[in-house]
Write an enzyme that holds these catalytic residues in place. Structure first.
Site, mmCIF file in Angstrom:
data_model
loop_
_atom_site.group_PDB
_atom_site.id
_atom_site.type_symbol
_atom_site.label_atom_id
_atom_site.label_comp_id
_atom_site.label_asym_id
_atom_site.label_seq_id
_atom_site.Cartn_x
_atom_site.Cartn_y
_atom_site.Cartn_z
ATOM 1 N N HIS A 221 -22.513 7.951 5.622
ATOM 2 C CA HIS A 221 -21.643 9.057 6.001
ATOM 3 C C HIS A 221 -20.687 8.562 7.080
ATOM 4 O O HIS A 221 -20.992 7.598 7.798
ATOM 5 C CB HIS A 221 -22.464 10.227 6.550
ATOM 6 C CG HIS A 221 -23.176 11.016 5.506
ATOM 7 N ND1 HIS A 221 -22.525 11.631 4.463
ATOM 8 C CD2 HIS A 221 -24.506 11.317 5.347
ATOM 9 C CE1 HIS A 221 -23.406 12.269 3.706
ATOM 10 N NE2 HIS A 221 -24.610 12.096 4.212
ATOM 11 N N CYS A 272 -16.980 8.964 4.284
ATOM 12 C CA CYS A 272 -15.938 9.930 4.598
ATOM 13 C C CYS A 272 -15.232 9.507 5.880
ATOM 14 O O CYS A 272 -15.796 8.820 6.729
ATOM 15 C CB CYS A 272 -16.530 11.324 4.774
ATOM 16 S SG CYS A 272 -17.048 12.098 3.231
#
Length: 411
Positions: A221, A272
């Site tokens: 992430h 991300c």
């Protein structure tokens, strides 16, 4: 074998491909009638132990309705209990009590694949060509028997963030790709905190045994705060436990990583970079920047002269000595634009990594790294869409020469 069982084998594919004792397991599966002599020859024809282990799993996934139970029994009989427990984590050691319909508690909905297709597996075969002659002035050297070292950091399970389902597929396929390109892929670093990632990367950067090139892959992430931030497994949605990517690049500078001085360094980041979603725009007519004939096969899936060089910082007067930048010779390819989300399929893996593998394995024998990454950008932009959302990868280069992987056919 049903689809949920195939999915479970795929979930643990990396561990099976690392730990499985092939010689002992294939004897048992041959004796049970699950494998034929032709299957054994298929396995033994693979060029590396990692690929032989992978081939065993592929063949088990393609076998009949009792394959899952027979494979589990063979693991127990060959004293590979830690692998057997991955298939039935809540069962006793005895395989006799296992029902053919029993499934682990964490397996639910089936995957949408045909019954004979292993979940998420790409047939990663790198095309090779005639090795080009090294030209020191124009290209980076890429001739070593081992092209260099590759480190993969793969964060899947987080304390407070969502599980990154499908990331193990990305990791496995990337391992196959870079082994095919001639790299020595190190054991995967799994589910790391930000501190552990920093320590692993620093140790990797300072190794004295680097070859012609290095590759660093980070699957995690991420967010955009003070630049790119990659979450460790202790990360929280609003902050904490992140690794700033600029600090990673500094670890690989010429002073801190002398064995990589003047050598190309490839960074691949699947994460991300914010929370915005790119919903795209209508494609009214062919773009002038694309050749529609070349992309029509893609199927959608839902200062020239100055008196004095200056910087914007306070000037520092130093003796005029010829130097090189400390942080050069790197190329960073990221899955999405700053501030935007990056998309991942839990069965097939992420859009970006799927595309990168497809382009690299088919064209690395011919194209340089900038051409390859431009093709990756095109593939992601044109092929993928989910819930109306699109994605646009981006790369940044400080390379000063052309970089070719140059995979040559074995003599």
């Amino acid at each position: 074998m049903d689809s949920a069982q195939r999915k479970l084998l795929t979930k643990h594919l990396v561990q099976f491909s690392t730990d499985l004792q092939v010689d002992s397991i294939i004897v048992h599966l041959l004796a049970e009638g699950l494998f034929t002599q032709f299957n054994i020859e298929q396995i033994e024809s693979e060029t590396t132990p990692f690929k032989r282990r992978r081939k065993v799993i592929e063949l088990v996934q393609r076998s009949g309705p009792t394959a899952f139970q027979l494979f589990h029994k063979a693991l127990l009989d060959t004293n590979q209990k830690h692998l057997a427990e991955l298939l039935y984590p809540n069962s006793s050691a005895s395989s006799s009590v296992l029902s053919s319909k029993r499934l682990p508690e964490n397996v639910s909905a089936p995957i949408y694949l045909s019954n004979n297709e292993p979940a998420g597996l790409l047939e990663v075969k790198v095309k090779t060509g005639q090795a080009s002659r090294y030209n020191q002035q124009q290209c980076y050297r890429m001739e070593g028997k081992s092209r260099g070292l590759c480190l993969i950091i793969n964060n899947r399970i987080f304390h407070k963030l969502n599980e990154r389902k499908g990331t193990d597929i990305d990791s496995f396929n990337l391992r196959c790709l870079f082994e095919g390109l001639g790299f020595s892929v190190l054991p995967e670093k799994k589910d790391q905190t930000a501190r552990q990632m920093a320590e692993d990367l620093q140790f990797f950067a300072t190794r004295p045994d680097h070859g012609d090139c290095s590759v660093v892959v980070i699957l995690s992430h991420g967010t955009w705060r003070n630049g790119d931030e990659v979450y460790g497994v202790c990360g929280e949605p609003e902050g904490g436990d992140t690794l700033n990517f600029n600090s990673v690049l500094e670890m690989f500078g010429k002073q801190k990583a002398p064995a990589l001085k003047n050598k190309p360094k490839l960074f691949i980041v699947q994460a991300c970079r914010g929370s915005k979603t790119d919903f795209g725009v209508s494609r009214d007519k062919p773009d002038s920047g694309f050749n529609d004939k070349e992309t029509s096969h893609l199927k959608p899936m839902t200062a020239l002269s100055v008196a004095q060089d200056e910087s914007d910082a306070q000037p520092v007067v130093l003796p005029m000595k010829e130097k090189d930048p400390d942080l050069g010779d790197s190329i960073v390819c990221r899955s999405t634009m700053p501030g935007y989300k990056s998309w991942r399929n839990e069965v097939r893996g992420s859009w970006f990594i799927q595309s990168l593998i497809e382009v690299f394995m088919n064209n690395a024998h011919r194209d340089n790294i900038l051409e390859l990454l431009t093709e990756v950008n095109c593939l992601v932009a044109r092929r993928y869409q989910a819930l109306g959302a699109k994605q646009m990868p981006v790369f940044e280069s400080s390379l000063i020469k052309a970089m070719y992987f140059n995979p040559a056919a074995e003599e």
